[in-house]
Structure formats: structure tokens, C-alpha cells
Design a protein around this motif. Structure first.
Motif, PDB file in Angstrom:
ATOM      1  N   GLY A  59      -1.035  11.699  -8.329  1.00  0.00           N
ATOM      2  CA  GLY A  59      -1.914  10.719  -8.949  1.00  0.00           C
ATOM      3  C   GLY A  59      -3.237  10.580  -8.226  1.00  0.00           C
ATOM      4  N   GLU A  60      -3.625   9.334  -7.987  1.00  0.00           N
ATOM      5  CA  GLU A  60      -4.890   9.053  -7.323  1.00  0.00           C
ATOM      6  C   GLU A  60      -4.737   8.872  -5.816  1.00  0.00           C
ATOM      7  OE1 GLU A  60      -7.766   9.255  -9.032  1.00  0.00           O
ATOM      8  OE2 GLU A  60      -6.431   9.872 -10.655  1.00  0.00           O
ATOM      9  N   SER A  61      -3.538   9.072  -5.299  1.00  0.00           N
ATOM     10  CA  SER A  61      -3.321   8.988  -3.845  1.00  0.00           C
ATOM     11  C   SER A  61      -3.808  10.256  -3.164  1.00  0.00           C
ATOM     12  CB  SER A  61      -1.836   8.767  -3.538  1.00  0.00           C
ATOM     13  OG  SER A  61      -1.427   7.472  -3.903  1.00  0.00           O
ATOM     14  N   ASP A  62      -4.198  10.100  -1.908  1.00  0.00           N
ATOM     15  CA  ASP A  62      -4.683  11.256  -1.156  1.00  0.00           C
ATOM     16  C   ASP A  62      -3.586  12.285  -0.932  1.00  0.00           C
ATOM     17  OD1 ASP A  62      -7.216  10.193  -0.926  1.00  0.00           O
ATOM     18  OD2 ASP A  62      -6.917   9.430   1.117  1.00  0.00           O
ATOM     19  N   ARG A  63      -4.007  13.539  -0.787  1.00  0.00           N
ATOM     20  CA  ARG A  63      -3.093  14.589  -0.338  1.00  0.00           C
ATOM     21  C   ARG A  63      -2.784  14.331   1.137  1.00  0.00           C
ATOM     22  NH1 ARG A  63      -3.499  14.119  -5.332  1.00  0.00           N
ATOM     23  NH2 ARG A  63      -3.696  15.997  -6.591  1.00  0.00           N
ATOM     24  N   ALA A  64      -1.698  14.912   1.610  1.00  0.00           N
ATOM     25  CA  ALA A  64      -1.283  14.700   2.996  1.00  0.00           C
ATOM     26  C   ALA A  64      -0.957  16.039   3.639  1.00  0.00           C
ATOM     27  CB  ALA A  64      -0.062  13.780   3.035  1.00  0.00           C
ATOM     28  N   GLN A  65      -0.836  16.014   4.949  1.00  0.00           N
ATOM     29  CA  GLN A  65      -0.486  17.246   5.656  1.00  0.00           C
ATOM     30  C   GLN A  65       1.011  17.533   5.593  1.00  0.00           C
ATOM     31  OE1 GLN A  65      -2.120  16.597   9.628  1.00  0.00           O
ATOM     32  NE2 GLN A  65      -3.898  17.853   9.109  1.00  0.00           N
ATOM     33  N   HIS A  66       1.803  16.479   5.447  1.00  0.00           N
ATOM     34  CA  HIS A  66       3.255  16.641   5.487  1.00  0.00           C
ATOM     35  C   HIS A  66       3.915  15.917   4.324  1.00  0.00           C
ATOM     36  CE1 HIS A  66       2.716  18.286   9.498  1.00  0.00           C
ATOM     37  NE2 HIS A  66       2.028  17.208   9.825  1.00  0.00           N
ATOM     38  N   TYR A  67       5.051  16.451   3.878  1.00  0.00           N
ATOM     39  CA  TYR A  67       5.805  15.889   2.755  1.00  0.00           C
ATOM     40  C   TYR A  67       7.289  15.824   3.094  1.00  0.00           C
ATOM     41  CZ  TYR A  67       1.479  16.354   0.164  1.00  0.00           C
ATOM     42  OH  TYR A  67       0.168  16.226  -0.236  1.00  0.00           O
ATOM     43  N   GLU A  68       7.572  15.463   4.339  1.00  0.00           N
ATOM     44  CA  GLU A  68       8.955  15.396   4.782  1.00  0.00           C
ATOM     45  C   GLU A  68       9.587  14.073   4.341  1.00  0.00           C
ATOM     46  OE1 GLU A  68      10.401  17.999   6.217  1.00  0.00           O
ATOM     47  OE2 GLU A  68       8.480  19.082   6.082  1.00  0.00           O
ATOM     48  N   ARG A  69      10.897  13.988   4.492  1.00  0.00           N
ATOM     49  CA  ARG A  69      11.641  12.798   4.077  1.00  0.00           C
ATOM     50  C   ARG A  69      11.110  11.532   4.760  1.00  0.00           C
ATOM     51  NH1 ARG A  69      13.026  11.627   0.610  1.00  0.00           N
ATOM     52  NH2 ARG A  69      11.434  13.021  -0.157  1.00  0.00           N
ATOM     53  N   ASP A  70      10.937  11.587   6.049  1.00  0.00           N
ATOM     54  CA  ASP A  70      10.480  10.395   6.778  1.00  0.00           C
ATOM     55  C   ASP A  70       9.080   9.976   6.352  1.00  0.00           C
ATOM     56  OD1 ASP A  70      12.878  10.365   8.119  1.00  0.00           O
ATOM     57  OD2 ASP A  70      12.078  11.139  10.006  1.00  0.00           O
ATOM     58  N   ASP A  71       8.248  10.944   5.947  1.00  0.00           N
ATOM     59  CA  ASP A  71       6.892  10.621   5.505  1.00  0.00           C
ATOM     60  C   ASP A  71       6.921   9.774   4.242  1.00  0.00           C
ATOM     61  OD1 ASP A  71       5.747  12.224   7.563  1.00  0.00           O
ATOM     62  OD2 ASP A  71       6.054  14.010   6.344  1.00  0.00           O
ATOM     63  N   TYR A  72       7.715  10.194   3.277  1.00  0.00           N
ATOM     64  CA  TYR A  72       7.804   9.446   2.030  1.00  0.00           C
ATOM     65  C   TYR A  72       8.379   8.047   2.249  1.00  0.00           C
ATOM     66  CZ  TYR A  72       6.679  13.260  -1.259  1.00  0.00           C
ATOM     67  OH  TYR A  72       6.049  14.240  -1.996  1.00  0.00           O
ATOM     68  N   VAL A  73       9.429   7.956   3.058  1.00  0.00           N
ATOM     69  CA  VAL A  73      10.053   6.654   3.300  1.00  0.00           C
ATOM     70  C   VAL A  73       9.079   5.725   4.017  1.00  0.00           C
ATOM     71  CG1 VAL A  73      11.966   5.466   4.435  1.00  0.00           C
ATOM     72  CG2 VAL A  73      12.370   7.646   3.292  1.00  0.00           C
ATOM     73  N   ALA A  74       8.295   6.261   4.937  1.00  0.00           N
ATOM     74  CA  ALA A  74       7.290   5.451   5.632  1.00  0.00           C
ATOM     75  C   ALA A  74       6.229   4.949   4.656  1.00  0.00           C
ATOM     76  CB  ALA A  74       6.640   6.257   6.751  1.00  0.00           C
ATOM     77  N   ASP A  75       5.864   5.768   3.678  1.00  0.00           N
ATOM     78  CA  ASP A  75       4.897   5.327   2.669  1.00  0.00           C
ATOM     79  C   ASP A  75       5.451   4.168   1.843  1.00  0.00           C
ATOM     80  OD1 ASP A  75       3.054   7.224   3.443  1.00  0.00           O
ATOM     81  OD2 ASP A  75       3.422   8.571   1.753  1.00  0.00           O
ATOM     82  N   VAL A  76       6.734   4.253   1.477  1.00  0.00           N
ATOM     83  CA  VAL A  76       7.341   3.169   0.707  1.00  0.00           C
ATOM     84  C   VAL A  76       7.334   1.874   1.526  1.00  0.00           C
ATOM     85  CG1 VAL A  76       9.424   2.356  -0.463  1.00  0.00           C
ATOM     86  CG2 VAL A  76       8.782   4.769  -0.609  1.00  0.00           C
ATOM     87  N   ALA A  77       7.663   1.988   2.806  1.00  0.00           N
ATOM     88  CA  ALA A  77       7.655   0.813   3.682  1.00  0.00           C
ATOM     89  C   ALA A  77       6.245   0.222   3.793  1.00  0.00           C
ATOM     90  CB  ALA A  77       8.185   1.184   5.062  1.00  0.00           C
ATOM     91  N   ALA A  78       5.227   1.082   3.913  1.00  0.00           N
ATOM     92  CA  ALA A  78       3.847   0.609   4.001  1.00  0.00           C
ATOM     93  C   ALA A  78       3.412  -0.048   2.690  1.00  0.00           C
ATOM     94  CB  ALA A  78       2.920   1.775   4.340  1.00  0.00           C
TER      95      ALA A  78
END
Length: 254
Positions: A59-78
Motif C-alpha cells: 500500500g502506501e507504507s514504506d518499503r523495508a529492508q527486512h520482512y522477517e516474522r519479528d519485523d511484522y509483529v513489531a509493526d503491529v505492536a507499533a
């Protein structure tokens, strides 16, 4: 209404469909974005206020360097912290479903109820379809034609640029995300403490009936299963039945 927030220098976008209802956080799957939940938000209003995240790389969210499990879960928490709300119901489809149950497992005091749409506790996805996606098309009609029957599922992510028509996600990042999604996630699934609804499409090529049954069994009375006449994207194929199942489940949770 589209809104943004920043975490670790990276912009994340979300759609707050508004209204006076109780918040329901929604997490989309690969190839999709927050707007995929617009019909569900309309169906659940005014009792529920759907707030859907454009997950990293979508979508309109920025691209990221990593797409690991912990990365996604941290985004949900944020995302949850940014909204400034207490324990909340969380719904997730496919990629978003794993993100949702991993968040619920790891932060049990933050999730009051969980809805997981058509994804298992063991994921073995095939990213060959992703690699076959057209990267550009001269027109929207050409992109629709190139996608064939899959066009209806990806249409919310269509974007126009100077080079023609493409998607609001990148092929390479999606493949990286799909590879990181694969694996055995039983530990997280069984650790979820809140009431859970697992929704499976009877024509799904992602979640087999036997595996869905085992997921319910291993949760020992804390999870229920709804099977609807649909493929993998249940909220698209059977929108009215999907919304009814979600609403019935959430109404019992209070």
C-alpha cells in the motif's frame, strides 16, 4: 480516512474507516493492502470501527529492508501503540493472520479476541505465482487481462505510474516476505490465550480441512472454526457470510 505514523524512521500507512464503534484492527495478506477491508468495515459498522494497516512493503507504507516474522509483529505492536487504545480484537488474513496470532501470543494482554482467516500454524507457500506477476502493463485493462481470474483479488493494489500500471507492492520484497512466512508456527498458535475464530474457505488451496481441525483441537476449547463457501480470500469470495461470522463471534466476546 488514510493516516500515517512513523516507526524507526519508516512511514506506515493505515485506513481508519471511522465511526463510533469498538475498534477492530485488520491485517491484510500478501498482494493486498488496507483498502481490501472496506467492504467488511461497511458491513460491521456502526458496532465495529475497522482500522486496517498497510503492512510494510504494501500500500502506501514504506518499503523495508527486512520482512522477517519479528519485523511484522513489531509493526503491529507499533501500530497498536500509535492508536493509543487498550486491548483490542485483531483480524488477519493469510500473512496478516500469522502476524495477528503471533502478536496475540507474544503480547496476550493487548489482544482481547482473534480472528484468523485461512492460514495455518504451518505455512508452506509457493511464491512462483508472485514471480509470474506482470511488473508493468500499459493500461489498467491490460493488467486485468494479464492477471486473468486473479485480477479481482489484486485489484485493490493496482497503481498507475509513469511506466504504466503495476502494484502497490514490489515483487522481490513480496517473495522475501513469503519465504520468511514459511515455517512451523505451532508454538505461537498454541500460546494464544484469547478467544479465537479460525475462518477457512472450503475451496482454499492454502488451509486444508485436516490442518484447520488440528488447529482447533490443539487450542482445547479456546478456538472455533467457521468454514465458508470460498477460496483462500474468504472476505472477498463470501463477503456477507464472512462479515456475519466475524460479527457473531465478536458479539459473544462483548
Amino acid at each position: 480516512m488514510r493516516k500515517f505514523f512513523v516507526v524507526s524512521g519508516r512511514k506506515l500507512s493505515y485506513l481508519d474507516f471511522g465511526g463510533p464503534g469498538t475498534p477492530l484492527l485488520a491485517l491484510h495478506g500478501h498482494y493486498n493492502e488496507a483498502s481490501a477491508f472496506a467492504p467488511l468495515a461497511e458491513a460491521l459498522a456502526p458496532r465495529w470501527r475497522v482500522i486496517a494497516l498497510d503492512q510494510r512493503g504494501h500500500g502506501e507504507s514504506d518499503r523495508a529492508q527486512h520482512y522477517e516474522r519479528d519485523d511484522y509483529v513489531a509493526d503491529v505492536a507499533a501500530f497498536h501503540r500509535h492508536l493509543g487504545i487498550g486491548p483490542v480484537a485483531v483480524l488477519g488474513h493469510s500473512l496478516g493472520g500469522v502476524n495477528a496470532y503471533q502478536y496475540a501470543a507474544r503480547q496476550p494482554d493487548r489482544v482481547s479476541a482473534l480472528i484468523v482467516e485461512d492460514i495455518g500454524a504451518v505455512v508452506d507457500s509457493d511464491w512462483s505465482f508472485t514471480l509470474r506477476l506482470p511488473r508493468h502493463a500499459p493500461s489498467r485493462q491490460d493488467l486485468m487481462a494479464a492477471l486473468g481470474s486473479a485480477a479481482a483479488y489484486l485489484e485493490c493494489s493496482f497503481r498507475q505510474s509513469e511506466g504504466g500500471w503495476g502494484f502497490s507492492f514490489d515483487i522481490e520484497y513480496t517473495v522475501a516476505s513469503q519465504k520468511a512466512l514459511n515455517g512451523d508456527h505451532w508454538q505461537d498458535w498454541t500460546a494464544v490465550a484469547c478467544p479465537t475464530l479460525l475462518i477457512r474457505g472450503t475451496r482454499s488451496d492454502e488451509l486444508a480441512a485436516a490442518h484447520a481441525g488440528e488447529m482447533i483441537t490443539r487450542r482445547a476449547g479456546k478456538a472455533s472454526l467457521a468454514e465458508l463457501p470460498a477460496g483462500h480470500v474468504v472476505h472477498h469470495d463470501a463477503p456477507a457470510q464472512f462479515a456475519a461470522a466475524v460479527e457473531d463471534f465478536l458479539s459473544v466476546q462483548g
